[in-house]
Design an enzyme around this catalytic site. Structure first.
Site, PDB file in Angstrom:
ATOM      1  NE  ARG A 256      -1.929   1.833   3.480  1.00  0.00           N
ATOM      2  CZ  ARG A 256      -2.004   1.818   4.810  1.00  0.00           C
ATOM      3  NH1 ARG A 256      -2.845   0.997   5.424  1.00  0.00           N
ATOM      4  NH2 ARG A 256      -1.256   2.622   5.540  1.00  0.00           N
ATOM      5  CG  HIS A 260      -6.913   2.520   5.765  1.00  0.00           C
ATOM      6  ND1 HIS A 260      -7.095   1.275   5.210  1.00  0.00           N
ATOM      7  CD2 HIS A 260      -8.128   2.918   6.214  1.00  0.00           C
ATOM      8  CE1 HIS A 260      -8.377   0.932   5.322  1.00  0.00           C
ATOM      9  NE2 HIS A 260      -9.008   1.913   5.938  1.00  0.00           N
ATOM     10  CE1 TYR A 269      -0.026   2.449   8.868  1.00  0.00           C
ATOM     11  CE2 TYR A 269      -1.167   4.129  10.143  1.00  0.00           C
ATOM     12  CZ  TYR A 269      -1.044   3.384   8.992  1.00  0.00           C
ATOM     13  OH  TYR A 269      -1.931   3.562   7.976  1.00  0.00           O
TER      14      TYR A 269
HETATM   15  C1  TPP Z   1     -15.914  -5.943   9.926  1.00  0.00           C
HETATM   16  C2  TPP Z   1     -15.111  -4.698   9.889  1.00  0.00           C
HETATM   17  N1  TPP Z   1     -14.293  -4.421  10.916  1.00  0.00           N
HETATM   18  C3  TPP Z   1     -13.561  -3.282  10.919  1.00  0.00           C
HETATM   19  C4  TPP Z   1     -13.639  -2.400   9.884  1.00  0.00           C
HETATM   20  C5  TPP Z   1     -12.815  -1.097   9.903  1.00  0.00           C
HETATM   21  N2  TPP Z   1     -11.747  -1.177   8.877  1.00  0.00           N
HETATM   22  C6  TPP Z   1     -11.941  -0.653   7.651  1.00  0.00           C
HETATM   23  S1  TPP Z   1     -10.681  -0.989   6.619  1.00  0.00           S
HETATM   24  C7  TPP Z   1      -9.823  -1.822   7.808  1.00  0.00           C
HETATM   25  C8  TPP Z   1      -8.530  -2.479   7.456  1.00  0.00           C
HETATM   26  C9  TPP Z   1      -8.649  -3.441   6.310  1.00  0.00           C
HETATM   27  O1  TPP Z   1      -7.431  -3.982   5.957  1.00  0.00           O
HETATM   28  P1  TPP Z   1      -7.262  -4.972   4.739  1.00  0.00           P
HETATM   29  O2  TPP Z   1      -8.331  -6.005   4.760  1.00  0.00           O
HETATM   30  O3  TPP Z   1      -5.863  -5.458   4.744  1.00  0.00           O
HETATM   31  O4  TPP Z   1      -7.550  -4.075   3.445  1.00  0.00           O
HETATM   32  P2  TPP Z   1      -6.731  -2.821   2.920  1.00  0.00           P
HETATM   33  O5  TPP Z   1      -7.377  -1.606   3.507  1.00  0.00           O
HETATM   34  O6  TPP Z   1      -5.319  -2.991   3.311  1.00  0.00           O
HETATM   35  O7  TPP Z   1      -6.926  -2.840   1.445  1.00  0.00           O
HETATM   36  C10 TPP Z   1     -10.544  -1.801   9.019  1.00  0.00           C
HETATM   37  C11 TPP Z   1     -10.085  -2.391  10.278  1.00  0.00           C
HETATM   38  C12 TPP Z   1     -14.524  -2.714   8.840  1.00  0.00           C
HETATM   39  N3  TPP Z   1     -14.693  -1.896   7.791  1.00  0.00           N
HETATM   40  N4  TPP Z   1     -15.243  -3.868   8.856  1.00  0.00           N
END
Ligand code: TPP
Ligand code: MG
Lengths: 356, 327
Positions: A256, A260, A269
């Site tokens: 990434r 985020h 971080y």
């Molecule tokens: C069930 C759920 N828990 C928490 C969140 C909050 N949240 C949104 S994105 C994220 C991180 C996701 O990481 P990843 O699956 O690695 O995807 P990336 O953003 O790196 O593409 C979190 C914790 C959410 N959207 N849904």
């Protein structure tokens, strides 16, 4: 004597293009297909840049850019046939859903908070963008199962992040997909982070791809910043699913490159050393170098693509920004197939409220 | 006394409690290195270590379920659900397990666990982040549910939640996190769980609210006062246990009850309140109990959330209309 599983040795992801864009093996992609994919990659990068700057001016909502993951997303999408295959996205796969037929202006409207952003044209085989992590995965298995039951040869590709793969839904889905031999490909984008949580805190497994074995399905580990490698692995998985030979879990190892989302501050971080480790791996530059070295792209060709991308982004954002604001009636649209008296009375009350 | 925002109050209370009691742990998504997406746990990992303030794998079910196990083992976990909307992913643990472990083990096991979760709308979050799902949890016997509306009560209720051996869902208003600031005593104190508080005295109509809706009720009350309507405002603070006497006294004081919440009408916690009020205050009521809520539709995309979440103009209008109802 008790026998334990041996400790894992390190593995390298499958790769076809080195970081300089030098071809290491054979690709099945034609020059035209690679050029088309390159254009999708540039389009999404153009959109990300534009939307990020609009967001800073308060003219766009919180959204997650694809930056750094263009080869991963486009490579996966390039193996799909929009006329019969389905995509069950997470939220960081813009070029895949565009290639599948989603209008860019709808995507923009969604992140501008406009209900028009939820519209998916009838012929477009995608599920809504998923915000609730991993919730798309059981649904993807169900769609694939249904396609199989109806004897179509469609395949479902579903995207999931490294973080989301810790959810129970992920494991339940891989398990069912294996049992049902569903024509589904789980495309896991390991971009190193789930917001601030590093990959190492999600799993002690050597790779995410290793998990496939536990569900009795095929697994693959691929360099996600290598368009040609991702396309090759995805193509094989899609063909296998289409032939009725079951699901695959693909781990696309990527990075990434940005925050985020537009509300996030990664300096809290991500360290300089983290970025250093991924320096020089930009997926767009890698394909560009390959295309130039093979004579498929020159300065004029590149400029022409850049212009088309800029024009398309401007067009779509223009449409989105000139779309009239939604009224309160949109709260009530599409909630029930068959609304009922109390619901209709509320709709009327809200209509009157908007008038005062 | 220092003036603090709600999020500062929560953060400092967590720090004080961790310093005071070595059994307190904080676990959740992004709570450590980042300090939480709203910075409610900022600085805790640096101060108390990565084994007490833990960045968990992304899975609410295991976060809550493991929290339950930690509590059984003798720890006092504070579990963060990043947004209450993602409490669904842990609902089997919360509704079936956390809430009833004491009952299912005939009192052998206690669950001294606090589940913190921001909730509610009005801050233009992405889709599925803003729902006010408190009623689901109020419907789980064995679980206590609190929802402070001020920085002061945030501290007092968090301390009380940590003190009790019952599991507590502690709801934090997304909207109030930084907007709401008030005086918070330095020393440790508790706000009793199950005790509502009159936050504005009035004589014509009683508005019952909790969490961010309390601030909305107070603003509406100011505007109503200018129109000659004197509103009495009750901050519920706890949904379970419900302060039945506090509600009855507040409503009987004026004879008119307005319940204000962000969640949809049908099955909202307002329904429980309305039933309680009609039972407790039937002979004092001068008008039907009135609910001001979101419509029975899903929480919308941010662009139209203003039409969804009750606002000041609506509260003023509907309270004024209720004043015209004659017995
Ligand atoms: C069930 C759920 N828990 C928490 C969140 C909050 N949240 C949104 S994105 C994220 C991180 C996701 O990481 P990843 O699956 O690695 O995807 P990336 O953003 O790196 O593409 C979190 C914790 C959410 N959207 N849904
Ligand atoms: Mg990730």
């Amino acid at each position: 004597m008790t026998r334990f599983t041996p400790p894992h040795e390190a593995v390298e992801p499958f790769r076809l293009l080195d970081t300089a864009g030098e071809l290491l093996g054979e690709t099945q992609m034609s020059a035209a297909e690679i050029l088309e994919s390159f254009e999708w990659m540039l389009l999404t990068r153009t959109f990300d840049e534009k939307a990020t700057s609009l967001q800073r001016q308060g003219r766009f909502g919180t959204f997650s850019s694809v930056r750094g993951q263009e080869a991963s997303v486009v490579g996966a999408a390039s193996a799909l046939d929009p006329a019969r295959d389905w995509i069950a996205p997470q939220y960081r796969e813009l070029p895949a859903i565009l290639r599948h037929g989603m209008p860019l202006e709808n995507f923009a409207l969604y992140f501008m908070g406009h209900p028009g952003g939820c519209v998916i044209p009838d012929h477009v085989r995608i599920l809504p963008i998923q915000i609730s992590l991993a919730a798309q995965l059981p649904q993807a298995v169900g769609v694939a199962w249904g396609l199989q039951r109806q004897r179509t040869d469609g395949v479902v590709a579903t995207f999931v992040g490294d973080g989301a793969s810790s959810e129970g839904d992920f494991h339940e889905s891989l398990n069912l997909a294996g049992v049902a031999k569903a024509p589904v490909v789980f495309f896991l984008q390991n971009n190193g982070w789930a917001i601030s949580t590093p990959r190492a805190k999600q799993t002690a497994a050597r790779t995410f791809a290793d998990r496939a074995a536990g569900y009795g399905i095929h697994g693959a580990y691929v360099d996600g910043n290598d368009l040609l490698a991702v396309n090759a692995v995805m193509t094989e998985a899609v063909e296998r699913a289409r032939a009725g030979d079951g699901p695959t879990l693909i781990e696309s190892l990527t990075w990434r490159a940005g925050a985020h989302n537009t509300a996030d501050d990664p300096t809290k971080y991500v360290t300089a050393a983290d970025h250093e480790a991924w320096a020089g791996t930009d997926p767009v530059e890698r394909v560009e170098a390959y295309l130039r070295s093979t004579g498929s792209l020159d300065d004029d060709g590149y400029e022409a693509i850049r212009h088309r991308c800029a024009d398309e982004v401007d067009r779509a954002l223009g449409v989105a920004q000139s779309t009239p604001a939604a009224t309160s009636g949109a709260l009530f649209d599409h909630v029930y197939a068959e609304p009922f008296a109390r619901f209709d009375a509320q709709r009327e009350a809200w209509r009157q409220m908007q008038e005062v | 006394m220092a003036v603090k925002t709600m999020v500062e109050s929560i953060r400092e209370t967590l720090a004080d409690e961790m310093a005071r009691d070595g059994r307190v742990m904080v676990i959740g998504e992004d709570v450590g290195q980042l300090g939480g997406v709203f910075r409610a746990t900022e600085g805790l990992q640096a101060r108390f270590g990565a084994d007490r303030v833990v960045d968990m794998p992304l899975a609410e079910g295991v976060i809550v379920g493991a929290g339950l196990g930690l509590a059984m083992s003798g720890m006092r976990p504070v579990v963060e659900i990043q947004f209450l909307g993602f409490g669904h992913q842990a609902f089997h643990q919360i509704g079936q397990q956390v809430a009833r472990l004491r009952y299912r083990s005939a009192g052998r096991h206690s669950v001294p666990m606090v589940i913190r979760a921001p909730f509610g709308g009005g801050v233009r979050t992405p889709e599925l982040h803003s729902d006010a799902f408190e009623a689901f949890y109020a419907h789980c016997p064995g679980l206590k549910v609190v929802a402070p509306s001020t920085a002061h009560d945030a501290k007092g209720l968090l301390n009380a939640a940590l003190d009790t051996d019952d599991p507590v869902l502690y709801l934090e208003p997304l909207k109030g996190y930084r907007l709401q600031r008030d005086e918070v005593p330095e020393d440790r104190f508790t706000v009793p769980i199950g005790k509502a508080q009159v936050v504005r005295e009035g004589t014509d109509v009683t508005i019952v609210a909790w969490s961010a809706a309390v601030q909305l009720a107070l603003k509406a009350a100011d505007e109503l006062a200018a129109d000659g309507i004197s509103a009495h405002v009750l901050d519920l603070r706890s949904l379970v246990p419900l302060d039945v006497t506090g509600v009855a006294d507040a409503v009987s004081a004026t004879g008119r009850a307005v319940i204000l919440h962000e969640a949809p009408l049908t099955g909202g916690f307002g329904a429980e309140l309305a039933a309680t009020i009609q039972q407790e205050c039937f002979y004092d009521l001068l008008a039907p109990v009135h609910r001001i809520t979101a419509p029975d539709t899903p929480y919308p995309l941010a662009g139209i959330e203003e039409a969804y979440v009750p606002d000041q103009a609506r509260v003023v209008r509907e309270v004024t209309a209720l004043m015209e109802v004659a017995p």
